[in-house]
Design a protein around this motif. Structure first.
Motif, PDB file in Angstrom:
ATOM      1  N   ASP A  92     -86.560  79.614-108.092  1.00 35.04           N
ATOM      2  CA  ASP A  92     -86.210  79.398-106.679  1.00 35.04           C
ATOM      3  C   ASP A  92     -85.386  78.118-106.514  1.00 35.04           C
ATOM      4  O   ASP A  92     -84.388  78.095-105.794  1.00 35.04           O
ATOM      5  CB  ASP A  92     -87.478  79.300-105.821  1.00 35.04           C
ATOM      6  CG  ASP A  92     -88.202  80.640-105.701  1.00 35.04           C
ATOM      7  OD1 ASP A  92     -87.587  81.684-106.045  1.00 35.04           O
ATOM      8  OD2 ASP A  92     -89.379  80.636-105.284  1.00 35.04           O
ATOM      9  N   ILE A  93     -85.840  77.060-107.196  1.00 35.89           N
ATOM     10  CA  ILE A  93     -85.111  75.779-107.113  1.00 35.89           C
ATOM     11  C   ILE A  93     -83.697  75.957-107.658  1.00 35.89           C
ATOM     12  O   ILE A  93     -82.717  75.464-107.080  1.00 35.89           O
ATOM     13  CB  ILE A  93     -85.878  74.670-107.887  1.00 35.89           C
ATOM     14  CG1 ILE A  93     -87.192  74.343-107.185  1.00 35.89           C
ATOM     15  CG2 ILE A  93     -85.009  73.420-108.026  1.00 35.89           C
ATOM     16  CD1 ILE A  93     -88.149  73.482-108.009  1.00 35.89           C
ATOM     17  N   ALA A  94     -83.585  76.701-108.764  1.00 31.20           N
ATOM     18  CA  ALA A  94     -82.272  76.941-109.362  1.00 31.20           C
ATOM     19  C   ALA A  94     -81.362  77.652-108.353  1.00 31.20           C
ATOM     20  O   ALA A  94     -80.187  77.321-108.220  1.00 31.20           O
ATOM     21  CB  ALA A  94     -82.409  77.761-110.639  1.00 31.20           C
ATOM     22  N   ARG A  95     -81.917  78.652-107.654  1.00 27.48           N
ATOM     23  CA  ARG A  95     -81.092  79.389-106.667  1.00 27.48           C
ATOM     24  C   ARG A  95     -80.689  78.481-105.499  1.00 27.48           C
ATOM     25  O   ARG A  95     -79.579  78.593-104.990  1.00 27.48           O
ATOM     26  CB  ARG A  95     -81.829  80.642-106.193  1.00 27.48           C
ATOM     27  CG  ARG A  95     -81.701  81.796-107.201  1.00 27.48           C
ATOM     28  CD  ARG A  95     -82.271  83.096-106.663  1.00 27.48           C
ATOM     29  NE  ARG A  95     -83.723  83.091-106.699  1.00 27.48           N
ATOM     30  CZ  ARG A  95     -84.431  83.535-107.750  1.00 27.48           C
ATOM     31  NH1 ARG A  95     -83.830  84.033-108.810  1.00 27.48           N
ATOM     32  NH2 ARG A  95     -85.749  83.468-107.726  1.00 27.48           N
TER      33      ARG A  95
ATOM     34  N   LEU B 165     -86.446  77.264-119.296  1.00 29.28           N
ATOM     35  CA  LEU B 165     -85.664  78.479-119.544  1.00 29.28           C
ATOM     36  C   LEU B 165     -85.242  79.126-118.218  1.00 29.28           C
ATOM     37  O   LEU B 165     -84.096  79.578-118.069  1.00 29.28           O
ATOM     38  CB  LEU B 165     -86.527  79.449-120.356  1.00 29.28           C
ATOM     39  CG  LEU B 165     -85.798  80.444-121.221  1.00 29.28           C
ATOM     40  CD1 LEU B 165     -84.880  79.739-122.211  1.00 29.28           C
ATOM     41  CD2 LEU B 165     -86.817  81.306-121.987  1.00 29.28           C
ATOM     42  N   ALA B 166     -86.156  79.136-117.264  1.00 22.88           N
ATOM     43  CA  ALA B 166     -85.822  79.709-115.946  1.00 22.88           C
ATOM     44  C   ALA B 166     -84.671  78.931-115.317  1.00 22.88           C
ATOM     45  O   ALA B 166     -83.731  79.520-114.752  1.00 22.88           O
ATOM     46  CB  ALA B 166     -87.048  79.695-115.037  1.00 22.88           C
ATOM     47  N   TYR B 167     -84.711  77.624-115.429  1.00 22.28           N
ATOM     48  CA  TYR B 167     -83.620  76.796-114.889  1.00 22.28           C
ATOM     49  C   TYR B 167     -82.308  77.111-115.602  1.00 22.28           C
ATOM     50  O   TYR B 167     -81.272  77.322-114.978  1.00 22.28           O
ATOM     51  CB  TYR B 167     -83.921  75.311-115.086  1.00 22.28           C
ATOM     52  CG  TYR B 167     -84.867  74.678-114.092  1.00 22.28           C
ATOM     53  CD1 TYR B 167     -84.644  74.780-112.708  1.00 22.28           C
ATOM     54  CD2 TYR B 167     -85.965  73.926-114.524  1.00 22.28           C
ATOM     55  CE1 TYR B 167     -85.504  74.164-111.804  1.00 22.28           C
ATOM     56  CE2 TYR B 167     -86.824  73.305-113.617  1.00 22.28           C
ATOM     57  CZ  TYR B 167     -86.587  73.431-112.267  1.00 22.28           C
ATOM     58  OH  TYR B 167     -87.421  72.825-111.374  1.00 22.28           O
ATOM     59  N   ILE B 168     -82.375  77.112-116.939  1.00 20.92           N
ATOM     60  CA  ILE B 168     -81.143  77.291-117.730  1.00 20.92           C
ATOM     61  C   ILE B 168     -80.517  78.649-117.434  1.00 20.92           C
ATOM     62  O   ILE B 168     -79.301  78.780-117.293  1.00 20.92           O
ATOM     63  CB  ILE B 168     -81.433  77.111-119.240  1.00 20.92           C
ATOM     64  CG1 ILE B 168     -81.738  75.643-119.541  1.00 20.92           C
ATOM     65  CG2 ILE B 168     -80.252  77.593-120.092  1.00 20.92           C
ATOM     66  CD1 ILE B 168     -82.193  75.360-120.965  1.00 20.92           C
ATOM     67  N   ARG B 169     -81.368  79.670-117.298  1.00 23.40           N
ATOM     68  CA  ARG B 169     -80.851  81.018-117.046  1.00 23.40           C
ATOM     69  C   ARG B 169     -80.336  81.197-115.637  1.00 23.40           C
ATOM     70  O   ARG B 169     -79.468  82.036-115.388  1.00 23.40           O
ATOM     71  CB  ARG B 169     -81.964  82.042-117.292  1.00 23.40           C
ATOM     72  CG  ARG B 169     -82.241  82.208-118.759  1.00 23.40           C
ATOM     73  CD  ARG B 169     -83.241  83.321-118.978  1.00 23.40           C
ATOM     74  NE  ARG B 169     -83.417  83.564-120.406  1.00 23.40           N
ATOM     75  CZ  ARG B 169     -84.546  84.011-120.942  1.00 23.40           C
ATOM     76  NH1 ARG B 169     -85.594  84.266-120.170  1.00 23.40           N
ATOM     77  NH2 ARG B 169     -84.621  84.208-122.230  1.00 23.40           N
TER      78      ARG B 169
ATOM     79  N   ASP C  51     -76.313  78.225-112.028  1.00 18.51           N
ATOM     80  CA  ASP C  51     -74.960  78.702-112.306  1.00 18.51           C
ATOM     81  C   ASP C  51     -74.075  78.186-111.182  1.00 18.51           C
ATOM     82  O   ASP C  51     -73.865  78.856-110.179  1.00 18.51           O
ATOM     83  CB  ASP C  51     -74.977  80.245-112.350  1.00 18.51           C
ATOM     84  CG  ASP C  51     -73.587  80.793-112.633  1.00 18.51           C
ATOM     85  OD1 ASP C  51     -72.723  80.014-113.085  1.00 18.51           O
ATOM     86  OD2 ASP C  51     -73.372  81.997-112.396  1.00 18.51           O
ATOM     87  N   ARG C  52     -73.616  76.969-111.386  1.00 18.31           N
ATOM     88  CA  ARG C  52     -72.830  76.353-110.334  1.00 18.31           C
ATOM     89  C   ARG C  52     -71.813  75.451-110.993  1.00 18.31           C
ATOM     90  O   ARG C  52     -72.200  74.591-111.803  1.00 18.31           O
ATOM     91  CB  ARG C  52     -73.750  75.536-109.426  1.00 18.31           C
ATOM     92  CG  ARG C  52     -73.084  75.079-108.140  1.00 18.31           C
ATOM     93  CD  ARG C  52     -74.060  74.191-107.380  1.00 18.31           C
ATOM     94  NE  ARG C  52     -73.632  73.882-106.031  1.00 18.31           N
ATOM     95  CZ  ARG C  52     -72.597  73.141-105.728  1.00 18.31           C
ATOM     96  NH1 ARG C  52     -71.833  72.639-106.678  1.00 18.31           N
ATOM     97  NH2 ARG C  52     -72.307  72.896-104.457  1.00 18.31           N
ATOM     98  N   PRO C  53     -70.539  75.648-110.702  1.00 19.62           N
ATOM     99  CA  PRO C  53     -69.519  74.813-111.337  1.00 19.62           C
ATOM    100  C   PRO C  53     -69.805  73.330-111.087  1.00 19.62           C
ATOM    101  O   PRO C  53     -70.194  72.963-109.977  1.00 19.62           O
ATOM    102  CB  PRO C  53     -68.224  75.239-110.642  1.00 19.62           C
ATOM    103  CG  PRO C  53     -68.516  76.570-110.028  1.00 19.62           C
ATOM    104  CD  PRO C  53     -69.983  76.600-109.735  1.00 19.62           C
TER     105      PRO C  53
ATOM    106  N   ASN D  85     -77.802  76.527-106.681  1.00 17.01           N
ATOM    107  CA  ASN D  85     -76.568  77.320-106.736  1.00 17.01           C
ATOM    108  C   ASN D  85     -75.886  77.458-105.372  1.00 17.01           C
ATOM    109  O   ASN D  85     -74.680  77.693-105.303  1.00 17.01           O
ATOM    110  CB  ASN D  85     -76.857  78.722-107.294  1.00 17.01           C
ATOM    111  CG  ASN D  85     -77.243  78.662-108.762  1.00 17.01           C
ATOM    112  OD1 ASN D  85     -77.001  77.660-109.431  1.00 17.01           O
ATOM    113  ND2 ASN D  85     -77.834  79.728-109.260  1.00 17.01           N
ATOM    114  N   THR D  86     -76.672  77.335-104.301  1.00 16.82           N
ATOM    115  CA  THR D  86     -76.092  77.549-102.982  1.00 16.82           C
ATOM    116  C   THR D  86     -75.782  76.250-102.260  1.00 16.82           C
ATOM    117  O   THR D  86     -75.207  76.267-101.176  1.00 16.82           O
ATOM    118  CB  THR D  86     -77.071  78.366-102.093  1.00 16.82           C
ATOM    119  OG1 THR D  86     -78.307  77.645-102.043  1.00 16.82           O
ATOM    120  CG2 THR D  86     -77.313  79.743-102.665  1.00 16.82           C
TER     121      THR D  86
END
Ligand code: PLP
Length: 381
Positions: free
Chosen positions: A373-376, A271-275, A278-280, A379-380
């Motif tokens: 953190d991994i998700a962020r 859920l943390a990943y899905i939320r 956010d990266r095209p 995103n970058t």
């Protein structure tokens, strides 16, 4: 290269919460003097059958053997004949296909849906021939593959259903299976589970199980797994040795009651990943009907071409300290053992997915904060 800060999986950490109980259970087996069969195995089978709401569970050596034993049992019982065709997703782990080939049956590789990455149940008629006798839905990455398109197809063509539930212990379908249970592995005529150490519920070595509502099948699988003997020194079939060790049954007896917690722990990270991702160009997994269906054995994103090349992306993530894996980079039909020998229709969806998928850490050693953190980082990148 930067040090890996986020490991993909640590089995030591996976077992950490259970160490005292595992040691205690191991000592119990050592002291028992009983190292094949017996009470540990019976207790495990009872526990597993109750959990999956099926009358029979047969403890076996591993997940591949569970699959092989079901198919070979159906042959021994006259329900399948060598040369019969079994529909199986082309993007599965190779064990699913190996079991079919091993039994002298023909795998018919079917395309997955790009959305769920499970069998595309809207396309099943494409794979039907006069020799189609069975289908092997694989609950890939822990997502249950079970819907009305599948059950209608099975009923219309009177197929046997063997579920490869190796990745989906504890997952629940949104509709009942053929015999009432909604639990993955107990939906079809037979289900195969794996307790390989990296699975959601892992033994401390190899282990697997067959689950079924069919007493005759359970008895035949048990017989084949024990040299084909229905009683001592009385071999009715030319069988195998595919038994589970009592010490593994004891380890699993400790861990099985915690299946729901283990799965919930994975879900929190999914859920943390899905939320947060956010990266095209990056596609996170779809959960078609709800959370009960998914136990997140793997959390698999797709790196589409808008985001560049998957392998480059994986390397950039590694340089940023994140270990990832690919399940599976080479599908069975392109493996050296099959690429010249396994007939199949073109599999463009399977091959595209194989080039796009990337598994992110979702096991015990990864916290919800780690996942965010991994998700962020993703995103970058
Ligand atoms: C792990 C796995 C198997 C095989 O299980 P083993 O216990 O390793 O033999 C089969 N199918 C799938 C989909 C798996 O993930």
């Amino acid at each position: 290269m930067q040090e890996i800060k986020y490991q993909f999986l640590s089995l030591a950490e996976a077992n950490e919460p259970y160490l005292d109980e595992l040691r205690h259970a191991a000592c119990r087996v050592i002291d028992s003097g009983r190292y094949i069969g017996g009470q540990e195995i019976e207790a495990f089978e009872t526990q597993l059958a109750a959990m999956l709401r099926a009358p029979h569970a047969v403890a076996v050596s591993n997940g591949l053997d569970a699959l092989r034993l079901v198919l070979r049992s159906w042959i021994a019982l006259g329900r399948l004949t060598p040369g019969d065709e079994v529909i199986v997703p082309a993007n599965t782990y190779i064990a699913s296909v190996l079991a079919i080939v091993d039994a002298g049956l023909r795998p018919v590789l079917a395309e997955p849906s790009p959305d769920t990455m499970n069998l595309d149940t809207g396309r099943l008629e494409e794979y039907l021939t006069p020799r189609t006798r069975a289908i092997m839905p694989v609950h890939l990455y822990g997502l249950v593959c079970w819907d009305t398109a599948l059950t209608d197809f099975v009923a219309r063509h009177r197929l046997l259903v063997i579920e490869d539930a190796a990745q989906a212990i504890g997952a629940r379908a949104l509709m009942p299976g053929l015999f009432g249970s909604e639990m993955a592995g107990a939906l079809g005529h037979a289900g195969a589970l794996s307790f390989y150490p990296t699975k959601n519920v892992g033994a401390l070595g190899d282990a697997g199980a067959i689950v079924t509502h069919d007493e005759e099948l359970a008895r035949m699988a048990r017989t084949l797994a024990n040299y084909g003997a229905d009683r001592r020194y009385h071999n009715i079939e030319a069988g195998f040795n595919c038994r589970m060790d009592p010490i593994q049954a004891a380890m699993l007896g400790v861990k099985l009651p915690h299946t729901a917690e283990e799965n919930a722990d994975r879900f929190a990270k999914a859920l943390a990943y899905i939320r947060t991702i956010d990266r095209p160009g990056i596609i996170t997994p779809a959960i078609p009907g709800g959370v009960v269906e998914h136990v997140w054995h793997q959390f698999v994103i797709r790196i589409t071409s808008d985001c560049g090349n998957r392998d480059d992306f994986q390397q950039r993530l590694a340089r940023a300290g994140v270990a990832t894996d690919i399940h599976y980079a080479v599908p069975p039909h392109l493996q050296p053992c099959f690429k010249d020998s396994l007939p199949h229709a073109p599999l463009p969806v399977t091959e595209r997915l194989a080039s796009e998928i990337l598994s992110l850490p979702v096991g015990r050693g990864t916290s919800v904060k780690d996942a965010a953190d991994i998700a962020r980082i993703i995103n970058t990148l």
